[in-house]
Design an enzyme around this catalytic site. Structure first.
Site, short mmCIF file in Angstrom:
data_model
loop_
_atom_site.label_atom_id
_atom_site.label_comp_id
_atom_site.label_asym_id
_atom_site.label_seq_id
_atom_site.Cartn_x
_atom_site.Cartn_y
_atom_site.Cartn_z
N ASP A 33 2.15 34.65 -14.50
CA ASP A 33 2.66 33.91 -15.67
C ASP A 33 4.02 34.49 -16.04
OD1 ASP A 33 2.92 32.76 -18.44
OD2 ASP A 33 0.85 32.17 -18.06
N ASP A 51 8.24 33.80 -12.44
CA ASP A 51 8.57 32.41 -12.75
C ASP A 51 8.20 31.52 -11.56
OD1 ASP A 51 9.73 29.97 -13.30
OD2 ASP A 51 11.48 30.87 -14.28
N GLY A 77 2.81 22.00 -25.05
CA GLY A 77 2.48 22.37 -26.41
C GLY A 77 1.79 21.19 -27.07
N ALA A 120 -5.26 14.13 -20.35
CA ALA A 120 -5.54 12.80 -20.92
C ALA A 120 -4.25 12.08 -21.29
CB ALA A 120 -6.41 12.97 -22.16
N CYS A 121 -3.15 12.84 -21.38
CA CYS A 121 -1.86 12.22 -21.74
C CYS A 121 -1.32 11.30 -20.65
CB CYS A 121 -0.82 13.30 -22.04
SG CYS A 121 -1.16 14.15 -23.59
N TYR A 150 5.67 14.28 -20.79
CA TYR A 150 4.64 15.24 -20.39
C TYR A 150 3.57 14.51 -19.56
CZ TYR A 150 0.47 18.20 -21.07
OH TYR A 150 -0.69 18.95 -20.88
N LYS A 154 2.59 14.78 -15.45
CA LYS A 154 1.22 15.06 -14.99
C LYS A 154 0.78 14.02 -13.97
CE LYS A 154 -0.26 18.69 -17.40
NZ LYS A 154 -0.45 19.95 -16.67
N LYS A 193 -2.03 22.95 -31.43
CA LYS A 193 -2.57 21.59 -31.49
C LYS A 193 -3.36 21.41 -32.78
CE LYS A 193 -2.31 20.98 -26.74
NZ LYS A 193 -3.22 21.70 -25.90
P1 NAD Z 1 -0.63 27.27 -22.25
O1 NAD Z 1 0.74 26.83 -22.65
O2 NAD Z 1 -1.35 28.22 -23.14
O3 NAD Z 1 -0.59 27.90 -20.79
C1 NAD Z 1 0.35 27.53 -19.82
C2 NAD Z 1 0.94 28.80 -19.26
O4 NAD Z 1 1.89 28.46 -18.23
C3 NAD Z 1 1.72 29.62 -20.33
O5 NAD Z 1 1.18 30.92 -20.45
C4 NAD Z 1 3.13 29.67 -19.77
O6 NAD Z 1 3.82 30.89 -20.01
C5 NAD Z 1 2.91 29.44 -18.29
N1 NAD Z 1 4.12 28.97 -17.64
C6 NAD Z 1 4.94 27.96 -18.05
N2 NAD Z 1 5.99 27.88 -17.24
C7 NAD Z 1 5.84 28.83 -16.29
C8 NAD Z 1 6.62 29.25 -15.18
N3 NAD Z 1 7.77 28.65 -14.89
N4 NAD Z 1 6.18 30.27 -14.43
C9 NAD Z 1 5.02 30.92 -14.73
N5 NAD Z 1 4.22 30.56 -15.77
C10 NAD Z 1 4.65 29.55 -16.54
O7 NAD Z 1 -1.47 25.94 -22.04
P2 NAD Z 1 -3.04 25.74 -21.86
O8 NAD Z 1 -3.52 25.07 -23.07
O9 NAD Z 1 -3.68 26.99 -21.40
O10 NAD Z 1 -3.05 24.66 -20.69
C11 NAD Z 1 -3.25 25.01 -19.32
C12 NAD Z 1 -3.04 23.77 -18.46
O11 NAD Z 1 -3.94 22.74 -18.85
C13 NAD Z 1 -1.64 23.17 -18.57
O12 NAD Z 1 -1.25 22.71 -17.30
C14 NAD Z 1 -1.83 22.02 -19.51
O13 NAD Z 1 -0.85 21.02 -19.30
C15 NAD Z 1 -3.21 21.55 -19.14
N6 NAD Z 1 -3.85 20.83 -20.24
C16 NAD Z 1 -4.20 21.50 -21.37
C17 NAD Z 1 -4.78 20.81 -22.41
C18 NAD Z 1 -5.19 21.51 -23.67
O14 NAD Z 1 -5.71 20.84 -24.56
N7 NAD Z 1 -4.99 22.81 -23.82
C19 NAD Z 1 -5.01 19.42 -22.32
C20 NAD Z 1 -4.63 18.77 -21.15
C21 NAD Z 1 -4.07 19.49 -20.11
#
Ligand code: NAD
Length: 321
Positions: A33, A51, A77, A120-121, A150, A154, A193
């Site tokens: 991460d 990264d 986010g 779901a988006c 977003y 996806k 959220k």
């Molecule tokens: P989150 O933002 O807490 O976690 C995502 C992580 O990715 C973060 O820690 C961020 O630092 C890391 N990241 C971003 N860019 C990066 C990069 N270039 N290199 C390395 N790391 C990087 O989000 P989450 O809620 O844990 O979601 C996890 C996944 O599930 C995501 O792909 C999100 O789109 C998907 N998702 C989440 C939800 C939800 O409700 N939380 C709903 C639908 C989909």
């Protein structure tokens, strides 16, 4: 042989919980991460700060044919982040680059299975205009018309994973998460959220105060507790079903009802002031027919149970240390 897993996005909300689950199951885990988990130390055996947009980083972390890769990293986010339009270029470019890198180099490394978290988006806005009757069955994704960049990213990335599966036999599993929430998720700062934002607002105010809710509060959603989300991921990974499949709850509520539930948990009665703000679609709910049919299981825990866990955690966080 000990199973080996790579978790991309291991410093995030779902990723950090997933690492804990994998460790409990005896898996050796490498996490990657941009940052460490915010609220508790990582449970990973190895945690690389890197990264995932950078191909040199990807080559280093994908130096072996992992049994399982979980690709959760994304620039994301809540509504305050993805629906204002201000972050569109970053969201699309950052997340698409990560997914293009992970599929390409994951295939080269000979990884045995990869999970991708879609959302779901991706579902078309035209099916989510009626708050009481949103349609989010998996096949309704096309003709595509997500209401955010977003969602478009996806959908594009789902197709990248499916194409790697079709052309190169990359074993992929794709889930569309619906509003996952729980303790140790972002609860302030602009990326939080609705459940976390409401828990924070209610924890920080006293009986009789007023809290703000974006829109008229009649927009509907469903919310899934983190433990059930991870159970769904496990079951999908252990099955031979590629997906995409919804992982979400079918307990649909209005945002006003969600606020009422949190107030009940908190034992407070507050006034609600509706204000302008970024909203997203009018109604959304998971459709769990396919997951039941293919995995013989669907999430079933009542919203209020997970909400109480989340409220208690946020309430503790929000108290002056
Ligand atoms: P989150 O933002 O807490 O976690 C995502 C992580 O990715 C973060 O820690 C961020 O630092 C890391 N990241 C971003 N860019 C990066 C990069 N270039 N290199 C390395 N790391 C990087 O989000 P989450 O809620 O844990 O979601 C996890 C996944 O599930 C995501 O792909 C999100 O789109 C998907 N998702 C989440 C939800 C939800 O409700 N939380 C709903 C639908 C989909």
């Amino acid at each position: 042989m000990v199973k080996k897993a790579l978790v991309c996005g291991a410093g995030g909300f779902i990723g950090s919980h997933l690492v804990k689950k994998l460790k409990e199951a005896g898996v050796w885990v490498r996490g990657v991460d941009l940052k460490y988990p915010e609220f508790s130390p990582t449970a990973a055996d190895e945690f690389i700060i890197g990264d995932l947009r950078d191909q040199e980083v990807i080559k280093t972390i994908l130096d072996q044919p992992f049994d399982e890769v979980y690709q959760l990293a994304a620039d994301m986010g809540g509504a305050g982040y993805i629906f204002t339009g201000e972050h569109d270029a970053d969201i699309m470019h950052n997340s698409a680059t990560i997914n293009l890198n992970v599929t390409f180099f994951g295939h080269k490394a000979g990884i045995r299975k990869i999970f991708y978290s879609s959302s779901a988006c991706i579902y078309p806005e035209y099916n989510q205009l009626d708050s009481d009757n949103p349609k989010c069955s998996e096949e309704s994704a096309y003709p595509a018309a997500p209401d955010s960049e977003y969602g478009w990213e996806k959908l594009f990335s789902e197709r990248v994973y499916l194409a790697f599966n079709r052309n190169y036999g990359l074993p992929v599993r794709i889930a569309r998460f619906h509003n996952i929430f729980g303790p140790e998720g972002t609860w302030r700062g602009g990326k939080e959220k609705a459940p976390a934002a409401l828990c924070r607002k209610i924890a920080e105010t006293s009986d009789g105060d007023t809290i703000e809710i974006w829109g008229d509060g009649k927009q509907t959603r469903s919310f899934l507790y983190i433990d059930e989300c991870l159970e769904g991921v496990r079951r999908l990974m252990d099955s031979d079903f590629i997906g995409p499949v919804n992982i979400g709850s079918e307990e649909i509520v209005t945002i006003n009802q969600l606020a009422e539930m949190v107030m009940e948990i908190a034992g407070k009665k507050l006034n609600i002031k509706h204000t302008d703000g970024p909203l997203g679609v009018r109604g959304r709910n998971s459709d769990n027919k396919l997951i039941k049919q293919r995995l013989g299981w669907a999430p079933s825990q009542k919203l209020k149970i997970g909400l109480a866990e989340t409220y208690n955690w946020i309430q503790k966080q929000s108290q002056p240390q």
